[in-house]
Design a protein around this motif. Sequence first.
Motif, PDB file in Angstrom:
ATOM      1  N   ALA A 173       0.831  -1.210   0.000  1.00  0.00           N
ATOM      2  CA  ALA A 173       0.000   0.000   0.000  1.00  0.00           C
ATOM      3  C   ALA A 173       0.863   1.257   0.000  1.00  0.00           C
ATOM      4  O   ALA A 173       0.584   2.213  -0.729  1.00  0.00           O
ATOM      5  N   LEU A 174       1.914   1.252   0.814  1.00  0.00           N
ATOM      6  CA  LEU A 174       2.824   2.400   0.836  1.00  0.00           C
ATOM      7  C   LEU A 174       3.551   2.536  -0.492  1.00  0.00           C
ATOM      8  O   LEU A 174       3.693   3.650  -1.026  1.00  0.00           O
ATOM      9  N   ALA A 175       4.016   1.436  -1.052  1.00  0.00           N
ATOM     10  CA  ALA A 175       4.739   1.476  -2.328  1.00  0.00           C
ATOM     11  C   ALA A 175       3.861   2.035  -3.442  1.00  0.00           C
ATOM     12  O   ALA A 175       4.341   2.784  -4.299  1.00  0.00           O
ATOM     13  N   ALA A 176       2.576   1.703  -3.409  1.00  0.00           N
ATOM     14  CA  ALA A 176       1.664   2.225  -4.438  1.00  0.00           C
ATOM     15  C   ALA A 176       1.599   3.743  -4.392  1.00  0.00           C
ATOM     16  O   ALA A 176       1.573   4.406  -5.437  1.00  0.00           O
ATOM     17  N   VAL A 177       1.587   4.305  -3.207  1.00  0.00           N
ATOM     18  CA  VAL A 177       1.557   5.761  -3.070  1.00  0.00           C
ATOM     19  C   VAL A 177       2.925   6.343  -3.406  1.00  0.00           C
ATOM     20  O   VAL A 177       3.032   7.341  -4.137  1.00  0.00           O
ATOM     21  N   LEU A 178       3.977   5.730  -2.902  1.00  0.00           N
ATOM     22  CA  LEU A 178       5.336   6.245  -3.116  1.00  0.00           C
ATOM     23  C   LEU A 178       5.732   6.222  -4.592  1.00  0.00           C
ATOM     24  O   LEU A 178       6.532   7.049  -5.038  1.00  0.00           O
ATOM     25  N   THR A 179       5.168   5.301  -5.350  1.00  0.00           N
ATOM     26  CA  THR A 179       5.434   5.223  -6.781  1.00  0.00           C
ATOM     27  C   THR A 179       5.018   6.507  -7.491  1.00  0.00           C
ATOM     28  O   THR A 179       5.650   6.922  -8.461  1.00  0.00           O
ATOM     29  N   ALA A 180       3.984   7.144  -6.988  1.00  0.00           N
ATOM     30  CA  ALA A 180       3.478   8.373  -7.606  1.00  0.00           C
ATOM     31  C   ALA A 180       4.316   9.605  -7.252  1.00  0.00           C
ATOM     32  O   ALA A 180       4.088  10.677  -7.798  1.00  0.00           O
ATOM     33  N   MET A 181       5.278   9.441  -6.354  1.00  0.00           N
ATOM     34  CA  MET A 181       6.112  10.567  -5.934  1.00  0.00           C
ATOM     35  C   MET A 181       7.373  10.673  -6.787  1.00  0.00           C
ATOM     36  O   MET A 181       7.885   9.673  -7.278  1.00  0.00           O
ATOM     37  N   ASP A 182       7.879  11.896  -6.894  1.00  0.00           N
ATOM     38  CA  ASP A 182       9.171  12.146  -7.509  1.00  0.00           C
ATOM     39  C   ASP A 182      10.233  11.415  -6.680  1.00  0.00           C
ATOM     40  O   ASP A 182      10.177  11.444  -5.443  1.00  0.00           O
ATOM     41  N   PRO A 183      11.217  10.747  -7.329  1.00  0.00           N
ATOM     42  CA  PRO A 183      12.223   9.999  -6.575  1.00  0.00           C
ATOM     43  C   PRO A 183      12.967  10.837  -5.535  1.00  0.00           C
ATOM     44  O   PRO A 183      13.259  10.344  -4.436  1.00  0.00           O
ATOM     45  N   GLU A 184      13.277  12.086  -5.835  1.00  0.00           N
ATOM     46  CA  GLU A 184      13.970  12.928  -4.853  1.00  0.00           C
ATOM     47  C   GLU A 184      13.071  13.249  -3.659  1.00  0.00           C
ATOM     48  O   GLU A 184      13.535  13.255  -2.517  1.00  0.00           O
ATOM     49  N   GLU A 185      11.793  13.505  -3.938  1.00  0.00           N
ATOM     50  CA  GLU A 185      10.850  13.764  -2.836  1.00  0.00           C
ATOM     51  C   GLU A 185      10.663  12.506  -1.989  1.00  0.00           C
ATOM     52  O   GLU A 185      10.554  12.579  -0.774  1.00  0.00           O
ATOM     53  N   ARG A 186      10.623  11.365  -2.656  1.00  0.00           N
ATOM     54  CA  ARG A 186      10.486  10.096  -1.942  1.00  0.00           C
ATOM     55  C   ARG A 186      11.694   9.879  -1.026  1.00  0.00           C
ATOM     56  O   ARG A 186      11.543   9.520   0.142  1.00  0.00           O
TER      57      ARG A 186
END
Length: 161
Positions: free
Chosen positions: A120-133
């Motif tokens: 569930a977290l990975a699904a949301v984190l995928t939508a983030m910019d890698p630097e922001e993540r």
Amino acid sequence: MGFGQSAGPRPDESAERMSGPVQELVAVWSRAFHLAAPHVSTLQLRALEALEDRRKLNLTGLAAELDIGMPTASRLCDRLEAAGFLERSVQPRNRREVLLAVTAQGRRLLDDIAARRRRALAAVLTAMDPEERAALVRALQAFLAASVTARTYGSRGTGSE
């Protein structure tokens, strides 16, 4: 600037700005837990996690860890044992003491919930910019370290000091 001060928002301002994102994080985390089968209550999950983390707790230790009364802890353990998630065993050196442990079935449940939460977290984190993540991960690790320090030293600061 003095010791402990830095540029940026005050802690109370940061807390206000974080409340929405934290609520969403908790919602993502909770939804993954509630989809687990078989379903256990939040308190039952906390008990299993505490037992998994501490390995050798007795009923008194579990009650203290969860900040609940002994009768509540006893009923909680009865339900977890009946469901096959917890086992009780006599302490070899003190036969009056009963140790609590997570069973293999309980570990499978904890592993399933952890995997669901990661997905569930990975699904949301995928939508983030890698630097922001990466920045979020660093910030959450810093938050964890500060939280542990605050608990260790009994800090109850509100940020308004």
